[in-house]
Design a protein around this motif. Structure first.
Motif, PDB file in Angstrom:
ATOM      1  N   ALA A   1      76.029  64.252 -60.588  1.00 33.47           N
ATOM      2  CA  ALA A   1      76.797  63.399 -61.388  1.00 33.47           C
ATOM      3  C   ALA A   1      76.555  61.838 -61.139  1.00 33.47           C
ATOM      4  O   ALA A   1      77.186  61.241 -61.360  1.00 33.47           O
ATOM      5  N   LYS A   2      76.320  61.620 -59.702  1.00 35.88           N
ATOM      6  CA  LYS A   2      76.062  60.322 -59.270  1.00 35.88           C
ATOM      7  C   LYS A   2      77.304  59.703 -59.143  1.00 35.88           C
ATOM      8  O   LYS A   2      77.470  58.623 -59.167  1.00 35.88           O
ATOM      9  N   TRP A   3      78.258  60.340 -58.748  1.00 35.47           N
ATOM     10  CA  TRP A   3      79.593  59.712 -58.482  1.00 35.47           C
ATOM     11  C   TRP A   3      79.516  58.785 -57.079  1.00 35.47           C
ATOM     12  O   TRP A   3      78.683  59.629 -56.072  1.00 35.47           O
ATOM     13  N   ASP A   4      79.876  57.718 -57.032  1.00 37.03           N
ATOM     14  CA  ASP A   4      79.437  56.946 -55.800  1.00 37.03           C
ATOM     15  C   ASP A   4      80.584  57.308 -54.807  1.00 37.03           C
ATOM     16  O   ASP A   4      81.466  56.355 -54.515  1.00 37.03           O
ATOM     17  N   LEU A   5      80.270  58.383 -54.012  1.00 36.06           N
ATOM     18  CA  LEU A   5      81.227  58.968 -52.931  1.00 36.06           C
ATOM     19  C   LEU A   5      80.993  58.287 -51.600  1.00 36.06           C
ATOM     20  O   LEU A   5      79.780  58.454 -51.441  1.00 36.06           O
ATOM     21  N   GLN A   6      81.780  57.328 -51.128  1.00 35.38           N
ATOM     22  CA  GLN A   6      81.604  56.969 -49.740  1.00 35.38           C
ATOM     23  C   GLN A   6      82.070  58.229 -48.731  1.00 35.38           C
ATOM     24  O   GLN A   6      83.213  58.467 -48.615  1.00 35.38           O
ATOM     25  N   ARG A   7      81.044  58.361 -48.008  1.00 38.18           N
ATOM     26  CA  ARG A   7      81.371  59.498 -47.005  1.00 38.18           C
ATOM     27  C   ARG A   7      81.647  59.137 -45.601  1.00 38.18           C
ATOM     28  O   ARG A   7      81.372  58.017 -45.030  1.00 38.18           O
ATOM     29  N   LEU A   8      82.997  59.465 -45.331  1.00 37.50           N
ATOM     30  CA  LEU A   8      83.461  59.437 -43.813  1.00 37.50           C
ATOM     31  C   LEU A   8      83.330  60.520 -42.840  1.00 37.50           C
ATOM     32  O   LEU A   8      83.842  61.565 -43.406  1.00 37.50           O
ATOM     33  N   ASP A   9      82.628  60.429 -42.109  1.00 30.05           N
ATOM     34  CA  ASP A   9      82.292  61.717 -41.178  1.00 30.05           C
ATOM     35  C   ASP A   9      83.592  61.750 -40.217  1.00 30.05           C
ATOM     36  O   ASP A   9      83.606  60.925 -39.080  1.00 30.05           O
ATOM     37  N   ALA A  10      84.233  62.775 -40.117  1.00 33.36           N
ATOM     38  CA  ALA A  10      85.445  62.951 -39.491  1.00 33.36           C
ATOM     39  C   ALA A  10      85.223  63.984 -38.307  1.00 33.36           C
ATOM     40  O   ALA A  10      86.025  64.585 -37.531  1.00 33.36           O
ATOM     41  N   THR A  11      83.742  64.510 -38.135  1.00 33.26           N
ATOM     42  CA  THR A  11      83.448  65.667 -37.318  1.00 33.26           C
ATOM     43  C   THR A  11      83.728  65.300 -35.807  1.00 33.26           C
ATOM     44  O   THR A  11      84.335  66.080 -35.074  1.00 33.26           O
ATOM     45  N   GLU A  12      83.647  64.026 -35.384  1.00 34.77           N
ATOM     46  CA  GLU A  12      83.751  63.741 -34.066  1.00 34.77           C
ATOM     47  C   GLU A  12      85.219  63.780 -33.631  1.00 34.77           C
ATOM     48  O   GLU A  12      85.660  64.684 -32.757  1.00 34.77           O
ATOM     49  N   ALA A  13      86.047  63.434 -34.721  1.00 34.73           N
ATOM     50  CA  ALA A  13      87.486  63.206 -34.505  1.00 34.73           C
ATOM     51  C   ALA A  13      88.060  64.794 -34.374  1.00 34.73           C
ATOM     52  O   ALA A  13      88.758  65.222 -33.614  1.00 34.73           O
ATOM     53  N   PHE A  14      87.305  65.795 -35.066  1.00 39.92           N
ATOM     54  CA  PHE A  14      87.827  67.108 -35.111  1.00 39.92           C
ATOM     55  C   PHE A  14      87.115  67.868 -33.897  1.00 39.92           C
ATOM     56  O   PHE A  14      87.794  68.851 -33.500  1.00 39.92           O
ATOM     57  N   ARG A  15      86.138  67.255 -33.527  1.00 37.56           N
ATOM     58  CA  ARG A  15      85.592  67.834 -32.176  1.00 37.56           C
ATOM     59  C   ARG A  15      86.643  67.704 -30.829  1.00 37.56           C
ATOM     60  O   ARG A  15      87.192  68.585 -30.331  1.00 37.56           O
ATOM     61  N   ALA A  16      87.205  66.397 -30.985  1.00 35.61           N
ATOM     62  CA  ALA A  16      88.250  65.813 -29.733  1.00 35.61           C
ATOM     63  C   ALA A  16      89.484  66.887 -29.946  1.00 35.61           C
ATOM     64  O   ALA A  16      90.024  67.288 -29.363  1.00 35.61           O
ATOM     65  N   VAL A  17      89.815  67.095 -31.520  1.00 36.42           N
ATOM     66  CA  VAL A  17      91.147  67.864 -31.509  1.00 36.42           C
ATOM     67  C   VAL A  17      90.616  69.329 -30.943  1.00 36.42           C
ATOM     68  O   VAL A  17      91.598  69.825 -30.347  1.00 36.42           O
ATOM     69  N   LEU A  18      89.598  69.713 -31.309  1.00 31.73           N
ATOM     70  CA  LEU A  18      89.270  71.133 -30.866  1.00 31.73           C
ATOM     71  C   LEU A  18      89.271  71.301 -29.319  1.00 31.73           C
ATOM     72  O   LEU A  18      89.456  72.353 -28.947  1.00 31.73           O
ATOM     73  N   SER A  19      88.940  70.101 -28.819  1.00 27.82           N
ATOM     74  CA  SER A  19      88.658  70.094 -27.322  1.00 27.82           C
ATOM     75  C   SER A  19      89.963  69.753 -26.794  1.00 27.82           C
ATOM     76  O   SER A  19      90.244  69.387 -25.609  1.00 27.82           O
ATOM     77  N   SER A  20      90.933  69.681 -27.282  1.00 25.13           N
ATOM     78  CA  SER A  20      92.503  69.323 -26.879  1.00 25.13           C
ATOM     79  C   SER A  20      92.503  67.809 -26.384  1.00 25.13           C
ATOM     80  O   SER A  20      93.217  67.749 -25.404  1.00 25.13           O
ATOM     81  N   ASP A  21      91.411  67.018 -26.614  1.00 25.58           N
ATOM     82  CA  ASP A  21      91.698  65.918 -26.336  1.00 25.58           C
ATOM     83  C   ASP A  21      92.528  64.803 -27.245  1.00 25.58           C
ATOM     84  O   ASP A  21      91.932  64.058 -27.898  1.00 25.58           O
TER      85      ASP A  21
END
Ligand code: ATP
Length: 347
Positions: A300-320
């Motif tokens: 549909a070509k919606w202009d979604l701006q992707r924000l990658d939160a993967t690193e933040a979640f990795r830090a959460v999972l490593s209890s940092d």
């Protein structure tokens, strides 16, 4: 100490009624016969006018369940106090009153004074909210918020509702996400700024498993026990019937009604099965939601701006705990602030 950056449950150990103060009521009265702004009123439901008026601005925060949409909405709204954002919920289960822990509604203290609409407002007994209903209710909310010179922010994971609200020409009954369905429309009736909070599915899945355990610790089991005890038959509380947790635990409570003596081994095994089903279904939901978002972005070509939160979640999972908030700020909030600033400045 829990390092969950989205601690939706820390307040739930205390009775929820104290914490879920109602958000300002939506004006659901019929439109005035002489609209305040006839041009804008005209575009609320009738498609584009002959000379297109300026569209209302709308910030849309999309993402899979658990990806941090609510957190980002509050972080963002707090950075733009002068434009006074108001949040409109677009999670089809969170629109109903009840099951606050199970449906993971943002607790009142976490809202930091920001108005929320269509969050826990509808009576589940009134039936399931259709995308057409949502278009009408949320369309009215956008209109009201914009009329008060504030900026609406649509936040929630139900892509069929988001689609229903935003497209210029909405066809009730057509599921644009079904295989073989016509493509979702790219013509929108608002001036939208789309933020997509994305987390790699592997990392998100690990986080979601942990989140289910935290929800259970925060009272999800007790909430579901009470809900299922007052659930007379299948038709009761229609709107909430499909919330993840309800089907899984209503089977369990039928087999092992609370307050009776049971074989503890069999009961324990059935409990573990119910929890596992909730975890599996939550991960499946996340996967489907990401698929739908990719479809809106790709086809549909919606202009979604992707924000990658993967690193933040990795830090959460490593209890940092210290690092996650820095990373979240740097990789998600700051880029979002930049995007929204530019969007708001555009004529
Ligand atoms: P669909 O096309 O399946 O209707 P959708 O994009 O409209 O998808 P989703 O938000 O993906 O809607 O929700 C699909 C299902 O996921 C719901 O029917 C419900 O079972 C579950 N679900 C969604 N949000 C929640 C929530 N907050 N709490 C519990 N379950 C939820």
């Amino acid at each position: 100490m829990t390092l969950n950056p989205f601690p939706a449950h820390q307040y739930y150990n205390i009775p929820t009624s104290k914490h879920f103060l109602p958000s300002p009521p939506l004006n659901l009265t019929p439109p005035p016969s002489l609209p305040h702004n006839p041009k804008r009123w005209a575009r609320m439901d009738s498609g584009p006018a002959s000379s297109p008026p300026q569209k209302d601005k709308l910030v849309v925060i999309m993402g899979a369940t658990g990806a941090g949409k609510s957190r980002l909405s509050i972080d963002l709204a707090s950075r733009f106090p002068s434009c006074s954002f108001e949040v409109i919920n677009s999670d089809k289960i969170q629109v109903y009153k009840g099951l606050d822990i199970t449906t993971n509604k943002i607790p009142f203290p976490d809202r930091r004074g920001i108005s929320h609409h269509l969050l826990g407002e509808l009576d589940p007994l009134d039936g399931e909210l259709s995308p057409a209903d949502f278009r009408r209710l949320a369309g009215r909310a956008v209109y009201d918020i914009a009329t008060r010179k504030r900026v609406p922010m649509l936040v929630g994971g139900s892509n069929s509702l988001i689609h229903a609200l935003l497209v210029d020409r909405f066809e009730p009954g057509v599921n644009v996400f079904e295989n073989g369905a016509e493509l979702a429309s790219s013509e929108l009736r608002y001036d939208c700024c789309f933020l997509w909070v994305d987390v790699s599915l592997v990392v998100l899945a690990e986080y979601l498993l942990k989140r289910v355990d935290e929800m259970l610790e925060s009272g999800m089991y007790e909430e579901l026990a009470e809900f299922c005890a007052t659930e007379d038959d299948e038709e009761v509380r229609t709107g909430l019937r499909k919330a993840i947790g309800v089907p899984e635990f209503s089977r369990f409570f039928k087999q092992f009604p609370p307050g009776r003596v049971h074989d503890q081994l069999r009961r324990g095994a059935a409990y573990n099965d119910a929890v596992k089903a909730i975890k599996d279904n939550t991960c499946q939901l996340a996967k489907k939601q990401i698929g739908k978002i990719l479809r809106l972005k790709g086809s549909a070509k919606w202009d979604l701006q992707r924000l990658d939160a993967t690193e933040a979640f990795r830090a959460v999972l490593s209890s940092d705990g210290r690092r996650w908030s820095e990373i979240w700020e740097e990789q998600v909030v700051e880029p979002s602030v930049k995007i929204v600033k530019q969007f708001l400045a555009e004529e």
